[in-house]
Design a protein around this motif. Structure first.
Motif, PDB file in Angstrom:
ATOM      1  N   GLY A 106       0.937  -1.350  -0.197  1.00 56.74           N
ATOM      2  CA  GLY A 106       0.174   0.098  -0.174  1.00 56.74           C
ATOM      3  C   GLY A 106       0.785   1.541   0.107  1.00 56.74           C
ATOM      4  N   THR A 107      -0.003   2.664  -0.449  1.00 56.52           N
ATOM      5  CA  THR A 107       0.798   3.756  -0.226  1.00 56.52           C
ATOM      6  C   THR A 107       0.390   4.451   0.999  1.00 56.52           C
ATOM      7  N   VAL A 108       1.500   5.352   2.289  1.00 53.62           N
ATOM      8  CA  VAL A 108       0.198   5.656   2.501  1.00 53.62           C
ATOM      9  C   VAL A 108       0.489   7.033   2.227  1.00 53.62           C
ATOM     10  N   LEU A 115      -4.606   0.450   0.337  1.00 55.10           N
ATOM     11  CA  LEU A 115      -3.905  -1.218   0.271  1.00 55.10           C
ATOM     12  C   LEU A 115      -4.156  -1.571  -1.289  1.00 55.10           C
ATOM     13  N   PHE A 116      -2.799  -2.640  -1.932  1.00 59.05           N
ATOM     14  CA  PHE A 116      -3.669  -3.808  -2.547  1.00 59.05           C
ATOM     15  C   PHE A 116      -3.828  -4.570  -2.550  1.00 59.05           C
ATOM     16  N   ALA A 117      -4.069  -5.322  -3.160  1.00 60.85           N
ATOM     17  CA  ALA A 117      -3.928  -6.892  -2.638  1.00 60.85           C
ATOM     18  C   ALA A 117      -2.255  -7.373  -3.655  1.00 60.85           C
ATOM     19  N   ILE A 118      -2.370  -8.471  -3.584  1.00 66.02           N
ATOM     20  CA  ILE A 118      -0.386  -8.937  -4.897  1.00 66.02           C
ATOM     21  C   ILE A 118      -0.627 -10.897  -4.441  1.00 66.02           C
ATOM     22  N   ASN A 119      -0.135 -11.584  -5.443  1.00 65.30           N
ATOM     23  CA  ASN A 119      -0.166 -12.042  -5.253  1.00 65.30           C
ATOM     24  C   ASN A 119      -1.836 -12.508  -6.066  1.00 65.30           C
ATOM     25  N   LEU A 120      -2.223 -12.018  -7.675  1.00 66.63           N
ATOM     26  CA  LEU A 120      -3.937 -12.054  -8.195  1.00 66.63           C
ATOM     27  C   LEU A 120      -3.159 -13.621  -8.393  1.00 66.63           C
ATOM     28  N   GLU A 121      -2.288 -14.247  -8.586  1.00 64.48           N
ATOM     29  CA  GLU A 121      -2.460 -15.538  -9.699  1.00 64.48           C
ATOM     30  C   GLU A 121      -3.549 -16.708  -9.486  1.00 64.48           C
ATOM     31  N   ASN A 122      -4.450 -17.194 -10.408  1.00 66.12           N
ATOM     32  CA  ASN A 122      -5.691 -18.700  -9.787  1.00 66.12           C
ATOM     33  C   ASN A 122      -6.736 -17.839  -8.910  1.00 66.12           C
ATOM     34  N   CYS A 123      -6.848 -16.507  -8.732  1.00 60.27           N
ATOM     35  CA  CYS A 123      -8.098 -16.114  -7.695  1.00 60.27           C
ATOM     36  C   CYS A 123      -9.339 -15.330  -8.849  1.00 60.27           C
ATOM     37  N   PRO A 124     -10.810 -15.517  -9.076  1.00 57.89           N
ATOM     38  CA  PRO A 124     -11.564 -15.688  -9.202  1.00 57.89           C
ATOM     39  C   PRO A 124     -11.723 -14.468  -9.771  1.00 57.89           C
ATOM     40  N   GLN A 125     -12.761 -13.860 -10.674  1.00 53.88           N
ATOM     41  CA  GLN A 125     -12.566 -12.812 -11.270  1.00 53.88           C
ATOM     42  C   GLN A 125     -13.626 -12.167 -11.143  1.00 53.88           C
ATOM     43  N   SER A 147     -24.015  -4.827  -4.579  1.00 57.41           N
ATOM     44  CA  SER A 147     -23.474  -5.304  -4.805  1.00 57.41           C
ATOM     45  C   SER A 147     -22.967  -5.230  -6.691  1.00 57.41           C
ATOM     46  N   SER A 148     -22.270  -6.088  -6.746  1.00 59.54           N
ATOM     47  CA  SER A 148     -22.041  -5.869  -8.273  1.00 59.54           C
ATOM     48  C   SER A 148     -21.856  -6.813  -8.733  1.00 59.54           C
ATOM     49  N   SER A 149     -20.202  -7.431 -10.133  1.00 60.26           N
ATOM     50  CA  SER A 149     -20.082  -8.757  -9.962  1.00 60.26           C
ATOM     51  C   SER A 149     -18.435  -8.768  -9.999  1.00 60.26           C
ATOM     52  N   THR A 150     -17.748  -7.674  -8.695  1.00 62.78           N
ATOM     53  CA  THR A 150     -16.567  -7.308  -8.535  1.00 62.78           C
ATOM     54  C   THR A 150     -16.122  -7.555  -7.063  1.00 62.78           C
ATOM     55  N   ASN A 151     -17.689  -6.950  -6.229  1.00 65.93           N
ATOM     56  CA  ASN A 151     -17.514  -6.432  -5.060  1.00 65.93           C
ATOM     57  C   ASN A 151     -19.534  -6.534  -4.070  1.00 65.93           C
ATOM     58  N   VAL A 152     -19.515  -6.678  -3.469  1.00 69.80           N
ATOM     59  CA  VAL A 152     -20.689  -6.099  -2.499  1.00 69.80           C
ATOM     60  C   VAL A 152     -20.293  -5.294  -1.145  1.00 69.80           C
ATOM     61  N   SER A 173      -8.519  -8.450  -8.150  1.00 71.29           N
ATOM     62  CA  SER A 173      -7.792  -7.582  -8.671  1.00 71.29           C
ATOM     63  C   SER A 173      -8.887  -5.956  -9.047  1.00 71.29           C
ATOM     64  N   LYS A 174      -9.852  -5.906  -7.736  1.00 71.47           N
ATOM     65  CA  LYS A 174     -10.568  -4.785  -7.713  1.00 71.47           C
ATOM     66  C   LYS A 174     -10.542  -4.686  -6.019  1.00 71.47           C
ATOM     67  N   PHE A 175      -9.172  -4.658  -5.603  1.00 73.74           N
ATOM     68  CA  PHE A 175      -8.920  -4.209  -4.058  1.00 73.74           C
ATOM     69  C   PHE A 175      -8.217  -3.659  -4.403  1.00 73.74           C
ATOM     70  N   ALA A 176      -8.628  -2.678  -4.239  1.00 71.77           N
ATOM     71  CA  ALA A 176      -7.871  -1.040  -3.614  1.00 71.77           C
ATOM     72  C   ALA A 176      -8.198   0.109  -3.344  1.00 71.77           C
ATOM     73  N   PRO A 177      -8.615  -0.560  -1.136  1.00 70.75           N
ATOM     74  CA  PRO A 177     -10.010   1.018  -0.669  1.00 70.75           C
ATOM     75  C   PRO A 177      -8.688   1.613   0.198  1.00 70.75           C
ATOM     76  N   HIS A 178      -9.423   2.458   0.473  1.00 65.58           N
ATOM     77  CA  HIS A 178      -8.704   3.603   1.359  1.00 65.58           C
ATOM     78  C   HIS A 178      -9.089   3.548   2.572  1.00 65.58           C
ATOM     79  N   TYR A 179      -8.044   3.900   3.389  1.00 68.07           N
ATOM     80  CA  TYR A 179      -8.920   3.480   5.037  1.00 68.07           C
ATOM     81  C   TYR A 179      -8.230   4.956   5.938  1.00 68.07           C
TER      82      TYR A 179
END
Length: 190
Positions: A106-108, A115-125, A147-152, A173-179
């Motif tokens: 992530g970037t502070v 935040l960003f998720a890493i290791n995006l291999e073999n994860c559902p879209q 709800s949508s196809s990528t988040n709820v 792959s779409k996880f990028a929230p600001h906390y």
């Protein structure tokens, strides 16, 4: 035979054999060359004088190493460049601080962290199963679900205390929230 006559004869023979005319201009070294040669001969004289005084040649020669002298303009230019580079470096370090953990990067920023998720291999879209809280504390009610196809997004609220509970479900792959980390810090939960 006179010495002058011999010189003239040898000079004529030399001109005939080599074909070089002796009317070349005299060599005049540049000021830079003269100063360099003067410095070299002074150093040589100093070294040989010390050898003559000690009476031995076995001792090592003295070698002077002089640091390069820069002009005032060059010094000011170098100082200015160092100040500019240090300012840019300090600004970049303050502006971007990285958050790194085992599964997130992530970037502070000053007031939040992205935040960003890493290791995006073999994860559902797309979201395959939609999750919800089974036990909600007393006083909390379900307010909305988006709800949508990528988040709820699900929001629970307590009208008496003003507290809220949010549940966000993302695909990696779409996880990028600001906390908000201005007044709070991240806690590790196991």
């Amino acid at each position: 035979m006179n010495e002058n006559v011999l010189k003239e004869i040898l000079l004529e023979v030399h001109e005939i054999e080599c074909g070089v005319v002796d009317d070349l201009p005299d060599f005049k070294p540049s000021l830079r060359h003269r100063l360099a040669m003067k410095r070299i001969f002074t150093r040589f004289e100093k070294n040989t004088r010390k050898l003559r005084n000690t009476g031995t040649i076995q001792e090592p020669l003295i070698i002077e190493h002089r640091a390069r002298r820069y002009s005032i303009k060059q010094r000011l230019l170098i100082a200015t460049l160092i100040i500019i580079l240090m300012t840019l470096l300090a600004g970049c370090v303050n502006a971007i601080v990285k958050f790194v953990s085992e599964r997130f990067n992530g970037t502070v920023y000053e007031d939040n962290t992205k935040l960003f998720a890493i290791n995006l291999e073999n994860c559902p879209q797309t979201i395959e199963y939609q999750y919800a809280l089974t036990n909600v504390p007393d006083g909390f009610k379900l307010i909305e679900t988006i709800s949508s196809s990528t988040n709820v997004y699900t929001l629970y609220s307590n009208e008496l205390t003003g507290q809220v509970i949010t549940l966000n479900q993302w695909v990696k792959s779409k996880f990028a929230p600001h906390y908000n980390t201005e007044n709070n810090t991240f806690e590790t939960c196991k």
